[in-house]
Design an enzyme around this catalytic site. Sequence first.
Site, mmCIF file in Angstrom:
data_model
loop_
_atom_site.group_PDB
_atom_site.id
_atom_site.type_symbol
_atom_site.label_atom_id
_atom_site.label_comp_id
_atom_site.label_asym_id
_atom_site.label_seq_id
_atom_site.Cartn_x
_atom_site.Cartn_y
_atom_site.Cartn_z
ATOM 1 N N TYR A 52 0.825 -1.223 0.000
ATOM 2 C CA TYR A 52 0.000 0.000 0.000
ATOM 3 C C TYR A 52 0.861 1.276 0.000
ATOM 4 C CZ TYR A 52 -3.676 -3.242 1.672
ATOM 5 O OH TYR A 52 -4.545 -4.293 1.827
ATOM 6 N N LYS A 77 1.650 -6.454 6.056
ATOM 7 C CA LYS A 77 1.716 -7.701 5.271
ATOM 8 C C LYS A 77 2.953 -7.707 4.387
ATOM 9 C CE LYS A 77 -3.278 -6.976 4.810
ATOM 10 N NZ LYS A 77 -3.491 -5.550 4.494
ATOM 11 N N HIS A 110 0.529 -11.828 2.407
ATOM 12 C CA HIS A 110 -0.529 -11.072 1.724
ATOM 13 C C HIS A 110 -1.326 -11.925 0.721
ATOM 14 C CE1 HIS A 110 -1.602 -6.673 0.573
ATOM 15 N NE2 HIS A 110 -2.634 -7.459 0.397
HETATM 16 N N1 NAP Z 1 -5.525 -8.678 1.997
HETATM 17 C C1 NAP Z 1 -5.933 -8.219 0.822
HETATM 18 O O1 NAP Z 1 -5.601 -8.792 -0.219
HETATM 19 C C2 NAP Z 1 -6.823 -7.009 0.772
HETATM 20 C C3 NAP Z 1 -7.458 -6.668 -0.424
HETATM 21 C C4 NAP Z 1 -8.287 -5.551 -0.439
HETATM 22 C C5 NAP Z 1 -8.456 -4.798 0.714
HETATM 23 N N2 NAP Z 1 -7.788 -5.148 1.870
HETATM 24 C C6 NAP Z 1 -7.940 -4.350 3.105
HETATM 25 O O2 NAP Z 1 -9.319 -4.155 3.362
HETATM 26 C C7 NAP Z 1 -9.572 -2.748 3.488
HETATM 27 C C8 NAP Z 1 -10.983 -2.430 3.051
HETATM 28 O O3 NAP Z 1 -11.208 -2.827 1.710
HETATM 29 P P1 NAP Z 1 -11.401 -1.788 0.519
HETATM 30 O O4 NAP Z 1 -10.765 -0.494 0.854
HETATM 31 O O5 NAP Z 1 -10.897 -2.452 -0.691
HETATM 32 O O6 NAP Z 1 -13.003 -1.703 0.382
HETATM 33 P P2 NAP Z 1 -14.223 -1.278 1.361
HETATM 34 O O7 NAP Z 1 -13.742 -0.969 2.719
HETATM 35 O O8 NAP Z 1 -15.287 -2.307 1.169
HETATM 36 O O9 NAP Z 1 -14.781 0.016 0.658
HETATM 37 C C9 NAP Z 1 -14.061 1.216 0.627
HETATM 38 C C10 NAP Z 1 -14.822 2.202 -0.272
HETATM 39 O O10 NAP Z 1 -16.117 2.436 0.287
HETATM 40 C C11 NAP Z 1 -16.253 3.825 0.591
HETATM 41 N N3 NAP Z 1 -16.927 3.902 1.886
HETATM 42 C C12 NAP Z 1 -16.405 3.661 3.117
HETATM 43 N N4 NAP Z 1 -17.322 3.804 4.080
HETATM 44 C C13 NAP Z 1 -18.482 4.139 3.456
HETATM 45 C C14 NAP Z 1 -19.788 4.440 3.920
HETATM 46 N N5 NAP Z 1 -20.085 4.398 5.213
HETATM 47 N N6 NAP Z 1 -20.736 4.755 2.989
HETATM 48 C C15 NAP Z 1 -20.440 4.793 1.679
HETATM 49 N N7 NAP Z 1 -19.211 4.521 1.179
HETATM 50 C C16 NAP Z 1 -18.237 4.203 2.067
HETATM 51 C C17 NAP Z 1 -14.862 4.404 0.608
HETATM 52 O O11 NAP Z 1 -14.876 5.744 0.142
HETATM 53 P P3 NAP Z 1 -14.005 6.968 0.760
HETATM 54 O O12 NAP Z 1 -12.658 6.447 1.162
HETATM 55 O O13 NAP Z 1 -13.947 7.904 -0.404
HETATM 56 O O14 NAP Z 1 -14.797 7.510 1.911
HETATM 57 C C18 NAP Z 1 -14.123 3.518 -0.390
HETATM 58 O O15 NAP Z 1 -14.355 3.970 -1.719
HETATM 59 C C19 NAP Z 1 -8.481 -2.113 2.637
HETATM 60 O O16 NAP Z 1 -8.314 -0.749 2.916
HETATM 61 C C20 NAP Z 1 -7.302 -2.967 3.033
HETATM 62 O O17 NAP Z 1 -6.801 -2.564 4.295
HETATM 63 C C21 NAP Z 1 -6.993 -6.248 1.906
#
Ligand code: NAP
Length: 273
Positions: A52, A77, A110
């Site tokens: 990241y 990770k 990861h």
């Molecule tokens: N291990 C892996 O391979 C892996 C893969 C993917 C993700 N991850 C981890 O999981 C975390 C979360 O996943 P993600 O960031 O991919 O997706 P997510 O948390 O499902 O969604 C994030 C998106 O939703 C928006 N959002 C957040 N809260 C909201 C709400 N209350 N209402 C409406 N929209 C909202 C955010 O916008 P804004 O930021 O513009 O507010 C952003 O665009 C990542 O940050 C990372 O730490 C790990």
Amino acid sequence: MVNAQLYTRLNNGLDMPLLGLGVYDMHGPEAVTAIICALETGYRLIDTAAIYRNEAEVGQALRQSGLPRHQVFVTTKVSNAQQGYDQTLRAFDESLRRLGTDYVDLYLVHWPLKATRRATWQALEHLYDQKVLRAIGVANYLEPFLDELATYAQVVPALNQVEFSPYLYLESLLRRSQTDGTVLQAYTPLARGRRLDDPKLVALARQYGKTPAQIILRWLVQQGVSAIPKSVTPKRIRENFGIFDFSLAAADCQLINGFHENLRVVDDPLPLL
Ligand SMILES: NC(=O)c1ccc[n+]([C@@H]2O[C@H](COP(=O)([O-])OP(=O)(O)OC[C@H]3O[C@@H](n4cnc5c(N)ncnc54)[C@H](OP(=O)(O)O)[C@@H]3O)[C@@H](O)[C@H]2O)c1
């Protein structure tokens, strides 16, 4: 309401908040501001990764927040490019340097890369023995990867971080994790916002006087699944934390289990087998 949030106990006795801030795709001052906002809101779990490229921002926010290091649970990770035994040991040192801390709470593989996942896990076990981190785990390990890991692991993973949401409800992996004593952690718990307008979800949100995101996050933590929603928007960071003052009826949890439609917003790990 810092103390109102829910914790889970990892298989080595370490307590971890069930809800955390994911920090994928945020950088520089935007990331520092978002993380400080989360810490001020009460979040005590931050999920980053070498890939990241914001571990330095996580470290900066932690220091600026003034919170004692031990009060915040930090996950990072090892990136795919640095997998392998020696490379992982080096990668870990580099992560510590960027974070500006002398330990991490949780270090994860990861992705389960075929050629290197075994050596990478063995490096994590070595780091665990050295007590330079507090727990080790994996990410993207669907059941076949866990079966393979079990043939050589000396340490049972404390946590498995996978894509998981009402729209990707991996029930058998959840049951398996509970049997193994491995905490399941949901990444992309909000499916990156793609189903927040689902009428079934919106109806439940109205019924509880909550938002669709809050219903999803409560559904997760209420069944012991950790969730790490990402947001850089202060209003949403606070909204996502507002899930500790209500609970969902069992029948409504069952209803949400039925939202499953195999929706993935990140790559399916299975082809890596
Ligand atoms: N291990 C892996 O391979 C892996 C893969 C993917 C993700 N991850 C981890 O999981 C975390 C979360 O996943 P993600 O960031 O991919 O997706 P997510 O948390 O499902 O969604 C994030 C998106 O939703 C928006 N959002 C957040 N809260 C909201 C709400 N209350 N209402 C409406 N929209 C909202 C955010 O916008 P804004 O930021 O513009 O507010 C952003 O665009 C990542 O940050 C990372 O730490 C790990």
